[in-house]
Scaffold this motif. Sequence first.
Motif: not given
Length: 260
Positions: A32-34
Amino acid sequence: MATATDRPAQLKPVSLKTETAVEMIGVHKWYGEFHVLRDINLKVTRGERIVVCGPSGSGKSTMIRCINRLEEHQQGKIIVDGVELTNDLKRIDEIRRDVGMVFQHFNLFPHLTILENCTLAPIWVRKMPKKDAEEIAMHYLTRVKIPEQANKYPGQLSGGQQQRVAIARSLCMSPKIMLFDEPTSALDPEMVKEVLDTMVTLAEEGMTMLVVTHEMGFARQVANRVIFMDAGQIVEMNTPNEFFKNPQHERTKLFLSQIL
Ligand code: ADP
Ligand code: MG
């Protein structure tokens, strides 16, 4: 059932086609964003043994899982024995056949016997006749010193025995490279040595190995290089001697002070 004395005729030694077993070039991965892997560059040559260590959550599992595409990377290149990992499913299948993986929690099929666990993939993936697959399984179960457990179920074995079955099961597929993800960290202390001994033997036979572990005695004994990861990056990479004697980075020093 076959007896397990000599090496069966079907067990031809397999070797890598290329001098470089695994190459990772500028690899990035996000969950995801990580941003979990940040610019990983790593070249593993044929027969090399690399130990990967680092704090929990630093991306060690993710990095080795990318090598057989259990995880997908989003940027950069991963080349395994000359074949670049792309979305080509046929190639992913090929690579999964050639790259064995041993997990922390063994991942044996509980409803199959030890022998059936070892013969399943050779029969269904390699299309091997059952009798040959059983002969090879007994050969490797003997090598990991538990041929007498062949007809039991995983739940009847100790953790150390189950992990040795998992290693034998991988070897039945004639892998060219073996990946280990903390293979001893779920074991009671008295069982760690029997699993490490099996891995040392494998290393001595020239298997190309990438091992995530905090067993620093193992690293000193068999690793050509030790990698230290933190926050998704390879912070340090060195020979075991230099790595332990002369860690270069503060993060490495801190980590070593906590585990040694
Ligand atoms: P390590 O093996 O070094 O402990 P991992 O590769 O398992 O590290 O995880 C690295 C980071 O990525 C951790 O912060 C973890 O929580 C996160 N992570 C791992 N797997 C997933 C996933 N499937 N989805 C989202 N985050 C994940
Ligand atoms: Mg992990």
